[in-house]
Design a protein around this motif. Structure first.
Motif, PDB file in Angstrom:
ATOM      1  N   ALA A 176       0.986  -1.321  -0.056  1.00 40.70           N
ATOM      2  CA  ALA A 176      -0.083   0.064   0.158  1.00 40.70           C
ATOM      3  C   ALA A 176       0.917   1.160   0.057  1.00 40.70           C
ATOM      4  CB  ALA A 176      -0.835  -0.158   1.196  1.00 40.70           C
ATOM      5  N   GLU A 177       0.629   2.013  -1.188  1.00 41.48           N
ATOM      6  CA  GLU A 177       1.770   3.128  -1.201  1.00 41.48           C
ATOM      7  C   GLU A 177       0.709   4.428  -1.794  1.00 41.48           C
ATOM      8  OE1 GLU A 177       4.880   2.245  -3.536  1.00 41.48           O
ATOM      9  OE2 GLU A 177       5.417   0.153  -2.838  1.00 41.48           O
ATOM     10  N   LEU A 206      -3.201   7.035  -5.283  1.00 44.02           N
ATOM     11  CA  LEU A 206      -3.058   5.621  -4.330  1.00 44.02           C
ATOM     12  C   LEU A 206      -2.254   4.667  -5.248  1.00 44.02           C
ATOM     13  CD1 LEU A 206      -6.036   5.511  -2.186  1.00 44.02           C
ATOM     14  CD2 LEU A 206      -4.165   6.513  -1.644  1.00 44.02           C
ATOM     15  N   VAL A 207      -1.462   3.844  -4.849  1.00 42.68           N
ATOM     16  CA  VAL A 207      -0.581   2.877  -5.277  1.00 42.68           C
ATOM     17  C   VAL A 207      -0.692   1.552  -4.779  1.00 42.68           C
ATOM     18  CG1 VAL A 207       1.488   2.187  -6.327  1.00 42.68           C
ATOM     19  CG2 VAL A 207       0.656   4.610  -6.478  1.00 42.68           C
ATOM     20  N   ASN A 208      -0.900   0.366  -5.416  1.00 43.41           N
ATOM     21  CA  ASN A 208      -0.842  -0.953  -5.019  1.00 43.41           C
ATOM     22  C   ASN A 208       0.471  -1.469  -5.788  1.00 43.41           C
ATOM     23  OD1 ASN A 208      -0.538  -3.612  -4.204  1.00 43.41           O
ATOM     24  ND2 ASN A 208      -2.742  -3.994  -4.310  1.00 43.41           N
ATOM     25  N   ASP A 209       1.861  -1.550  -5.322  1.00 40.43           N
ATOM     26  CA  ASP A 209       2.779  -2.189  -6.014  1.00 40.43           C
ATOM     27  C   ASP A 209       2.665  -3.703  -5.754  1.00 40.43           C
ATOM     28  OD1 ASP A 209       5.098  -1.929  -7.386  1.00 40.43           O
ATOM     29  OD2 ASP A 209       6.386  -2.136  -5.927  1.00 40.43           O
ATOM     30  N   PRO A 288      -0.741   4.663   8.397  1.00 42.10           N
ATOM     31  CA  PRO A 288      -0.624   6.109   8.604  1.00 42.10           C
ATOM     32  C   PRO A 288       0.598   6.684   7.908  1.00 42.10           C
ATOM     33  CG  PRO A 288       0.290   5.106  10.479  1.00 42.10           C
ATOM     34  CD  PRO A 288       0.087   4.129   9.756  1.00 42.10           C
ATOM     35  N   TYR A 289       0.162   7.433   6.934  1.00 42.72           N
ATOM     36  CA  TYR A 289       1.075   7.939   5.962  1.00 42.72           C
ATOM     37  C   TYR A 289       1.966   9.136   6.702  1.00 42.72           C
ATOM     38  CZ  TYR A 289       3.888   9.698   1.832  1.00 42.72           C
ATOM     39  OH  TYR A 289       4.834  10.166   0.962  1.00 42.72           O
ATOM     40  N   ARG A 290       1.682   9.578   7.937  1.00 42.17           N
ATOM     41  CA  ARG A 290       2.205  10.648   8.644  1.00 42.17           C
ATOM     42  C   ARG A 290       3.579  10.137   9.320  1.00 42.17           C
ATOM     43  NH1 ARG A 290      -1.149  13.995  12.155  1.00 42.17           N
ATOM     44  NH2 ARG A 290       1.327  14.682  12.863  1.00 42.17           N
ATOM     45  N   GLU A 291       3.731   8.819   9.188  1.00 42.41           N
ATOM     46  CA  GLU A 291       4.785   8.125   9.854  1.00 42.41           C
ATOM     47  C   GLU A 291       5.813   7.903   8.755  1.00 42.41           C
ATOM     48  OE1 GLU A 291       5.432   6.790  12.878  1.00 42.41           O
ATOM     49  OE2 GLU A 291       3.715   7.502  13.775  1.00 42.41           O
ATOM     50  N   MET A 292       5.877   8.230   7.722  1.00 42.80           N
ATOM     51  CA  MET A 292       6.917   8.123   6.502  1.00 42.80           C
ATOM     52  C   MET A 292       8.204   8.982   6.852  1.00 42.80           C
ATOM     53  SD  MET A 292       5.543   5.769   4.708  1.00 42.80           S
ATOM     54  CE  MET A 292       6.197   5.672   2.954  1.00 42.80           C
ATOM     55  N   TYR A 293       9.374   8.374   6.856  1.00 40.81           N
ATOM     56  CA  TYR A 293      10.387   8.970   7.496  1.00 40.81           C
ATOM     57  C   TYR A 293      10.961  10.234   6.392  1.00 40.81           C
ATOM     58  CZ  TYR A 293      15.229   9.541   9.033  1.00 40.81           C
ATOM     59  OH  TYR A 293      16.597   9.997   9.654  1.00 40.81           O
ATOM     60  N   PRO A 324       4.079   1.911  13.160  1.00 44.60           N
ATOM     61  CA  PRO A 324       4.555   1.045  14.438  1.00 44.60           C
ATOM     62  C   PRO A 324       3.722  -0.075  14.827  1.00 44.60           C
ATOM     63  CG  PRO A 324       3.740   3.203  15.236  1.00 44.60           C
ATOM     64  CD  PRO A 324       3.571   3.364  13.880  1.00 44.60           C
ATOM     65  N   ASP A 325       2.577   0.003  14.939  1.00 46.89           N
ATOM     66  CA  ASP A 325       1.741  -1.091  15.164  1.00 46.89           C
ATOM     67  C   ASP A 325       1.310  -2.155  14.028  1.00 46.89           C
ATOM     68  OD1 ASP A 325       1.908   0.318  17.461  1.00 46.89           O
ATOM     69  OD2 ASP A 325      -0.132   1.301  16.992  1.00 46.89           O
ATOM     70  N   ARG A 326       1.222  -3.377  14.788  1.00 48.44           N
ATOM     71  CA  ARG A 326       0.745  -4.708  13.809  1.00 48.44           C
ATOM     72  C   ARG A 326      -0.318  -4.247  12.722  1.00 48.44           C
ATOM     73  NH1 ARG A 326      -1.028 -10.905  14.269  1.00 48.44           N
ATOM     74  NH2 ARG A 326      -0.678 -11.372  12.481  1.00 48.44           N
ATOM     75  N   ASP A 327      -1.241  -3.528  13.294  1.00 47.90           N
ATOM     76  CA  ASP A 327      -2.461  -3.266  12.488  1.00 47.90           C
ATOM     77  C   ASP A 327      -2.112  -1.977  11.665  1.00 47.90           C
ATOM     78  OD1 ASP A 327      -2.895  -1.372  14.306  1.00 47.90           O
ATOM     79  OD2 ASP A 327      -4.844  -1.990  14.757  1.00 47.90           O
ATOM     80  N   GLN A 328      -1.114  -1.530  11.459  1.00 47.92           N
ATOM     81  CA  GLN A 328      -0.740  -0.311  10.484  1.00 47.92           C
ATOM     82  C   GLN A 328       0.338  -0.777   9.424  1.00 47.92           C
ATOM     83  OE1 GLN A 328       0.917   2.315  13.720  1.00 47.92           O
ATOM     84  NE2 GLN A 328      -1.369   3.285  13.820  1.00 47.92           N
ATOM     85  N   ARG A 329       0.444  -2.128   9.382  1.00 51.91           N
ATOM     86  CA  ARG A 329       1.273  -2.535   8.588  1.00 51.91           C
ATOM     87  C   ARG A 329       0.866  -2.586   6.781  1.00 51.91           C
ATOM     88  NH1 ARG A 329       3.839  -7.456  12.086  1.00 51.91           N
ATOM     89  NH2 ARG A 329       4.726  -6.089  13.961  1.00 51.91           N
ATOM     90  N   GLY A 330       1.675  -2.125   5.796  1.00 54.56           N
ATOM     91  CA  GLY A 330       0.900  -1.850   4.505  1.00 54.56           C
ATOM     92  C   GLY A 330       1.271  -3.083   3.647  1.00 54.56           C
ATOM     93  N   ALA A 331       1.880  -4.173   4.104  1.00 51.97           N
ATOM     94  CA  ALA A 331       2.164  -5.244   3.193  1.00 51.97           C
ATOM     95  C   ALA A 331       1.941  -6.339   4.085  1.00 51.97           C
ATOM     96  CB  ALA A 331       3.511  -5.033   2.717  1.00 51.97           C
ATOM     97  N   PHE A 332       1.415  -7.533   3.341  1.00 53.37           N
ATOM     98  CA  PHE A 332       1.405  -8.752   3.984  1.00 53.37           C
ATOM     99  C   PHE A 332       2.404  -9.432   4.448  1.00 53.37           C
ATOM    100  CE2 PHE A 332      -3.008  -8.937   1.136  1.00 53.37           C
ATOM    101  CZ  PHE A 332      -3.646  -7.841   1.984  1.00 53.37           C
ATOM    102  N   ILE A 333       3.431  -9.446   3.981  1.00 47.04           N
ATOM    103  CA  ILE A 333       4.679 -10.167   4.465  1.00 47.04           C
ATOM    104  C   ILE A 333       4.992  -9.339   5.806  1.00 47.04           C
ATOM    105  CG2 ILE A 333       6.270  -8.492   3.413  1.00 47.04           C
ATOM    106  CD1 ILE A 333       8.339 -10.762   2.907  1.00 47.04           C
TER     107      ILE A 333
END
Length: 386
Positions: A176-177, A206-209, A288-293, A324-333
């Motif tokens: 999710a990008e 929005l992008v799904n890579d 949350p996109y606001r977490e992007m470094y 930072p949380d598990r339910d905020q991860r943007g890839a299934f891996i």
């Protein structure tokens, strides 16, 4: 004439006005704008919108984008010619712009750290260069496809013992990008400054890579992603103007060490976007996109610092958005920790994508008037390998 009613709480009110390319029965593809649950044909505003792509308009530059946005706002605030107003459900949406080049970044510290722990459990999660530059790779523009396009499961080489095997990917994944569409080109040999981001980038999608993790794992050393990524990248049909996102701007997370001078921002371009991932209709993550470094302004500056030109229609994506949380991860891996920790989807334990699965990514952001604005969705369904 038609006066468009915007219901309270609509994600597509006057603060948003995202562009699209659409066709109605009996018409050729042309540019429109979404207002509430309608698409307005923008050929009533300017002939440039008769093109089947946003590229001719985007190439006109920032001052023109500002001027035309004001004209569109005036139009949809009053009465619109009946023939220009179409219910959104009655139109066909097309690829909104012609992709010139595609670059994908790796800008989430949470995502990069999680993958580092998965792939290199006995080493530091982040590579030594990661906090000094926005890591990225050059993708394949010809396989960027519009939302709703079915995704054929890719085949390729997979690591075997003692020799590799060939076959369909067994670890098909999503990322999710957020993608950024360049409007104003830059000449070869001239870098784009972080301060010029706002006048260079036209809008956001929005992008799904889509990612074949087993193919990727075998091929990516030493030159990085190739066939594990290049088979398909999906984008949403609505291009939200950067001009609509001023209220969503936030500071990036603290950057330590301080970036080199060409990456230092006076006015940071972090964005407070809230993403949502649905797997066969069930919400499994809210990144949350606001977490992007790294910010998109820093990505563009780094992408061009060597003098590489930017072209109208260039698409660069953020890389997986993870928190930072598990339910905020943007890839299934990440979400399933390499397949070792399945998630329950509609009552079944799941790890990677199966044939027939459908993934939908959506997002919202704060709007100028205090309400939220929407990005629509990017959606794709997995078909069996051929």
């Amino acid at each position: 004439m038609t006066r468009i009613t915007i219901p309270e709480g609509s994600l597509f009110g006057r603060d948003n006005l995202p562009y699209c390319v659409f066709s109605a029965p009996g018409t050729s593809p042309r540019v429109g704008v979404r207002v509430a649950d309608t698409v307005v044909d923008l050929t009533v505003v300017d002939d440039v919108f008769a093109a089947p792509s946003l590229n001719p308009f985007m190439a006109q530059g920032h001052a023109r984008w500002v001027e035309v946005r004001e004209r569109i706002l005036d139009l949809v605030s009053g009465e619109v010619p009946d023939a220009a107003v179409h219910p959104v459900d009655a139109v066909t949406l097309h690829m909104p712009f012609e992709v010139a080049d595609f670059v994908d970044f790796y800008a989430s510290e949470h995502h990069a750290s999680n993958l580092g722990r998965l792939f290199r459990p006995d080493s530091e999660p982040l590579m030594p260069n990661w906090k000094h530059l926005p890591v990225g790779y050059h993708g394949r523009a010809g396989t960027v496809v519009p939302s709703g396009t079915d995704i054929v499961r890719p085949s390729g080489q997979r690591k075997g013992d003692p020799v590799p095997t060939f076959g369909e990917s067994r670890r098909l994944d999503i990322e999710a990008e957020v993608g950024f569409v360049v409007g104003t080109p830059s000449p070869l040999g001239t870098p784009v400054s972080v301060d010029d981001f706002g006048e260079s980038v036209f809008g956001v999608v929005l992008v799904n890579d889509w990612s074949a993790r087993d193919i990727q794992a075998w091929e990516y050393v030493p030159l990085g992603p190739f066939l594990g990524k290049s088979f398909a990248t999906s984008v949403s049909p609505w291009v939200v103007p950067l001009l609509a996102l001023e209220a969503a701007r936030v500071a990036t997370p603290p950057q330590d060490p301080e970036p080199l001078p060409y990456l230092r921002e006076k006015n940071p371009w972090g964005l407070d976007l809230s993403l949502e991932i649905r797997w066969n209709g069930q919400v499994v993550s809210r990144p949350p996109y606001r977490e992007m470094y790294w910010s998109p302004a820093q990505m563009l500056a780094h992408m061009t610092v060597n003098g590489a030109s930017a072209r109208t229609g260039d698409l660069f994506a953020s890389g997986t958005v993870s928190g930072p949380d598990r339910d905020q991860r943007g890839a299934f891996i990440e979400l399933t920790w390499g397949g070792k920790e399945p998630v329950t989807v509609n009552g079944e334990p799941r790890t990677f994508l199966e044939d027939g699965d459908e993934v939908t990514i959506s997002a919202t952001a704060p709007g100028a008037s205090g309400a939220r604005i929407g990005f629509g969705e990017v959606r794709g369904r997995v078909l069996p390998a051929r």
